[in-house]
Design a protein around this motif. Structure first.
Motif, mmCIF file in Angstrom:
data_model
loop_
_atom_site.group_PDB
_atom_site.id
_atom_site.type_symbol
_atom_site.label_atom_id
_atom_site.label_comp_id
_atom_site.label_asym_id
_atom_site.label_seq_id
_atom_site.Cartn_x
_atom_site.Cartn_y
_atom_site.Cartn_z
ATOM 1 N N ARG A 119 10.976 5.367 1.595
ATOM 2 C CA ARG A 119 11.640 4.128 1.152
ATOM 3 C C ARG A 119 10.764 3.365 0.168
ATOM 4 O O ARG A 119 11.229 2.931 -0.892
ATOM 5 C CB ARG A 119 11.942 3.268 2.368
ATOM 6 N N CYS A 120 9.511 3.202 0.522
ATOM 7 C CA CYS A 120 8.604 2.427 -0.323
ATOM 8 C C CYS A 120 8.343 3.121 -1.651
ATOM 9 O O CYS A 120 8.337 2.481 -2.706
ATOM 10 C CB CYS A 120 7.294 2.178 0.416
ATOM 11 N N ARG A 121 8.143 4.426 -1.617
ATOM 12 C CA ARG A 121 7.853 5.145 -2.858
ATOM 13 C C ARG A 121 9.044 5.123 -3.801
ATOM 14 O O ARG A 121 8.897 4.880 -4.996
ATOM 15 C CB ARG A 121 7.445 6.588 -2.551
ATOM 16 N N PHE A 122 10.244 5.375 -3.270
ATOM 17 C CA PHE A 122 11.407 5.499 -4.136
ATOM 18 C C PHE A 122 11.947 4.149 -4.610
ATOM 19 O O PHE A 122 12.383 4.020 -5.747
ATOM 20 C CB PHE A 122 12.514 6.287 -3.433
ATOM 21 N N LYS A 159 0.834 -1.204 0.000
ATOM 22 C CA LYS A 159 0.000 0.000 0.000
ATOM 23 C C LYS A 159 0.871 1.257 0.000
ATOM 24 O O LYS A 159 0.559 2.235 -0.690
ATOM 25 C CB LYS A 159 -0.941 0.001 1.206
ATOM 26 N N LEU A 160 1.961 1.232 0.767
ATOM 27 C CA LEU A 160 2.868 2.376 0.791
ATOM 28 C C LEU A 160 3.588 2.531 -0.545
ATOM 29 O O LEU A 160 3.835 3.650 -0.997
ATOM 30 C CB LEU A 160 3.889 2.218 1.924
ATOM 31 N N LEU A 161 3.919 1.423 -1.178
ATOM 32 C CA LEU A 161 4.560 1.473 -2.496
ATOM 33 C C LEU A 161 3.691 2.221 -3.491
ATOM 34 O O LEU A 161 4.185 2.997 -4.319
ATOM 35 C CB LEU A 161 4.810 0.049 -3.022
ATOM 36 N N VAL A 191 18.606 1.726 -6.058
ATOM 37 C CA VAL A 191 19.045 0.915 -7.187
ATOM 38 C C VAL A 191 17.816 0.330 -7.872
ATOM 39 O O VAL A 191 16.945 -0.244 -7.204
ATOM 40 C CB VAL A 191 19.977 -0.221 -6.721
ATOM 41 N N SER A 192 17.742 0.469 -9.205
ATOM 42 C CA SER A 192 16.575 0.019 -9.977
ATOM 43 C C SER A 192 15.278 0.531 -9.353
ATOM 44 O O SER A 192 14.359 -0.236 -9.039
ATOM 45 C CB SER A 192 16.537 -1.512 -10.061
ATOM 46 N N PRO A 193 15.200 1.848 -9.146
ATOM 47 C CA PRO A 193 14.030 2.392 -8.457
ATOM 48 C C PRO A 193 12.797 2.422 -9.334
ATOM 49 O O PRO A 193 12.847 2.137 -10.531
ATOM 50 C CB PRO A 193 14.474 3.818 -8.117
#
Length: 227
Positions: free
Chosen positions: A97-100, A15-17, A165-167
């Motif tokens: 963290r989750c978004r990026f 959900k945060l992603l 990395v690989s965001p």
């Protein structure tokens, strides 16, 4: 068979992603800046590639053991000893963290103290969310992918550096970012340097009012003025 309480941490992270709580990439970047200001940083530098945030470094206080514990909590409060109110809740680190990182990227954070002692943690989102590798309590459950700080050798500068990395695809616009930060951080810009490297060019967020004639930006920016 007895039932007991469980925590579906994988679902919470997903959900945060997706930013279901309203966290945009711009507000996630603000969270990183807020944390740096709380830590007493005098210089905060972000690096972007093809519109994606790939690194952010700040010269603030290196993370204490308690800071490192709070940094890896799904839900946490503002660290003790912080004399500012800008980064009020520690949950911002998890949101950013989750978004990026997105669902297939990695976040690597390195904290280096004045003696050169370096601590590092890697968050591998792809493995954490893979149900063939981790259980639903993927964040706190025992597995090789559970985030954990460890001492490492590095040539990184003193302070805290976070890399992606690989965001996920962030689509940052440098003009929109600087215009937003000029407004939000105006009261701090007299004491801190907030810079961005965007496709090899470096930009400094300027103050709206300057006490001298010095150049406050390395690039001319198209700043929209709303009335």
């Amino acid at each position: 068979m007895m039932s007991h309480a469980t925590s579906n941490e994988s679902h919470r992270i997903q959900k945060l992603l997706r930013g279901n709580d309203g966290t945009t990439y711009y507000s996630a970047h603000d969270e990183k800046v807020d944390d740096a200001i709380d830590a007493g940083a005098k210089h905060i530098h972000s690096t972007f590639h093809e519109g994606n945030l790939i690194k952010i470094h700040n010269t603030g206080r290196p993370m204490t053991e308690k800071d490192r514990q709070n940094y890896l909590q799904l839900d946490s409060v503002k660290p003790d000893g912080s004399d500012k109110d800008i980064g009020k809740h520690g949950i911002g680190s998890m949101k950013a963290r989750c978004r990026f990182a997105g669902d297939s990227g990695k976040e690597i954070t390195t904290s280096v103290d004045e003696q050169g002692v370096s601590m590092r943690v890697m968050v591998d989102m792809e493995s954490l969310l893979d149900d063939t590798k981790t259980a639903i309590n993927c964040w706190t459950g025992e597995s090789p992918y559970r985030p954990e700080w460890s001492q490492t050798n590095t040539t990184y500068p003193t302070g805290v550096t976070t890399e992606y990395v690989s965001p996920s695809n962030h689509n940052f616009d440098i003009h929109k970012l600087i215009h937003s930060e000029m407004r939000k951080y105006q009261n701090y810009l007299a004491d801190i340097s907030l810079t961005h490297e965007f496709e090899g060019d470096t930009y400094k967020v300027p103050t709206l009012v300057s006490s001298d004639d010095s150049v406050v930006s390395t690039k001319k920016l198209r700043i929209k003025h709303y009335t």
